[in-house]
Scaffold this motif. Structure first.
Motif, PDB file in Angstrom:
ATOM      1  N   LEU A 161       0.824  -1.213   0.000  1.00 55.24           N
ATOM      2  CA  LEU A 161       0.000   0.000   0.000  1.00 55.24           C
ATOM      3  C   LEU A 161       0.850   1.252   0.000  1.00 55.24           C
ATOM      4  O   LEU A 161       0.466   2.288  -0.525  1.00 55.24           O
ATOM      5  N   THR A 162       2.018   1.149   0.608  1.00 55.07           N
ATOM      6  CA  THR A 162       2.865   2.332   0.724  1.00 55.07           C
ATOM      7  C   THR A 162       3.979   2.361  -0.320  1.00 55.07           C
ATOM      8  O   THR A 162       4.846   3.223  -0.268  1.00 55.07           O
ATOM      9  N   SER A 163       3.941   1.426  -1.248  1.00 55.67           N
ATOM     10  CA  SER A 163       5.016   1.407  -2.238  1.00 55.67           C
ATOM     11  C   SER A 163       4.876   2.588  -3.194  1.00 55.67           C
ATOM     12  O   SER A 163       3.810   3.172  -3.337  1.00 55.67           O
ATOM     13  N   LYS A 172       2.147   6.546  -6.405  1.00 55.29           N
ATOM     14  CA  LYS A 172       2.286   7.384  -7.588  1.00 55.29           C
ATOM     15  C   LYS A 172       1.215   7.111  -8.632  1.00 55.29           C
ATOM     16  O   LYS A 172       1.220   7.704  -9.706  1.00 55.29           O
ATOM     17  N   HIS A 173       0.322   6.177  -8.309  1.00 54.45           N
ATOM     18  CA  HIS A 173      -0.722   5.864  -9.281  1.00 54.45           C
ATOM     19  C   HIS A 173      -1.573   7.101  -9.549  1.00 54.45           C
ATOM     20  O   HIS A 173      -1.852   7.867  -8.644  1.00 54.45           O
ATOM     21  N   ALA A 197      -6.600   4.425  -4.801  1.00 54.50           N
ATOM     22  CA  ALA A 197      -5.315   4.091  -5.439  1.00 54.50           C
ATOM     23  C   ALA A 197      -5.135   2.578  -5.529  1.00 54.50           C
ATOM     24  O   ALA A 197      -4.679   2.049  -6.553  1.00 54.50           O
ATOM     25  N   LEU A 198      -5.508   1.895  -4.457  1.00 55.40           N
ATOM     26  CA  LEU A 198      -5.403   0.435  -4.431  1.00 55.40           C
ATOM     27  C   LEU A 198      -6.308  -0.187  -5.497  1.00 55.40           C
ATOM     28  O   LEU A 198      -5.893  -1.084  -6.250  1.00 55.40           O
ATOM     29  N   ALA A 233      -4.824  -7.143  -1.391  1.00 57.00           N
ATOM     30  CA  ALA A 233      -5.680  -5.949  -1.302  1.00 57.00           C
ATOM     31  C   ALA A 233      -6.779  -6.136  -0.254  1.00 57.00           C
ATOM     32  O   ALA A 233      -7.171  -5.167   0.404  1.00 57.00           O
ATOM     33  N   ILE A 234      -7.286  -7.349  -0.105  1.00 59.38           N
ATOM     34  CA  ILE A 234      -8.309  -7.614   0.924  1.00 59.38           C
ATOM     35  C   ILE A 234      -7.763  -7.228   2.297  1.00 59.38           C
ATOM     36  O   ILE A 234      -8.429  -6.562   3.087  1.00 59.38           O
TER      37      ILE A 234
END
Ligand code: FE2
Length: 186
Positions: A4-6, A11-12, A39-40, A143-144
């Motif tokens: 999530l923090t990548s 940057k998406h 974003a996710l 993502a869940i």
């Protein structure tokens, strides 16, 4: 799979304060949570659109003695992915975000590799699709967990539905490569 923090998620498009269009909603999910959720979802949307076109590529181009059943199987996988695309995209808009789902956006932000364009024989298509579908589906499974951190059970439920369908299609693909079918190896 980016966390999530990548950088990839952060940057998406639509994920930064400066360029994101986000609209008001009556949902009682704070904007600070909606932004990373959007974003996710957009990251997984890009993967899923890319994956859907690759399943169609396999549907059209498969050859060999198993042609017809694989032609049908690959089309059903494509249909499931198209349903997932719509589910993910409309969750983004329900959260007040912009669904970044054009073909060019998908290409720019997908995390899966391009299809092996030289594949011809049926079981080689099965392997190519299995490899990529597992990447997409396992990212959805992550993502869940991220939705739980962000306090959004409904988005987690969207991903759960998508992952359940992906898991089944992985099983359908992988079963072709198991059960002692020595003809195809592995
Ligand atoms: Fe077709």
């Amino acid at each position: 799979m980016p966390s999530l923090t990548s950088d990839r998620v952060l940057k998406h498009p639509g994920s930064s304060k400066s360029d994101e269009r986000i609209v008001d909603t009556k949902l009682n999910i704070p904007e600070n949570n909606r932004r990373p959720l959007i974003a996710l979802l957009n990251a997984r949307l890009a993967d899923t659109i890319d994956m859907q076109t690759q399943a169609k590529f396999a549907h059209w181009n498969v050859k060999g003695e198993d042609f017809y059943q694989l032609h049908l199987l690959f089309d059903s996988i494509s249909e499931h992915l198209l349903e997932a695309v719509d589910l993910i995209a409309e969750r983004i808009t329900a959260l007040g975000g912009r669904a970044n789902g054009t073909a060019r956006q998908a290409v720019a932000y997908s995390s899966i590799k391009e299809y092996d364009l030289n594949v011809l024989h049926g079981m080689d298509h099965v392997r190519a699709l299995l490899d990529r579908l597992a990447t997409v589906t396992n990212a959805g499974r992550e993502a869940i967990k991220q939705c739980a951190v962000l306090g959004d059970d409904a988005t987690a439920d969207v991903f759960t539905e998508v992952v359940r369908a992906g898991d089944k299609d992985i099983y359908f693909l992988q079963s072709h490569l198991q059960g002692g079918i020595t003809k195809y190896g592995r």
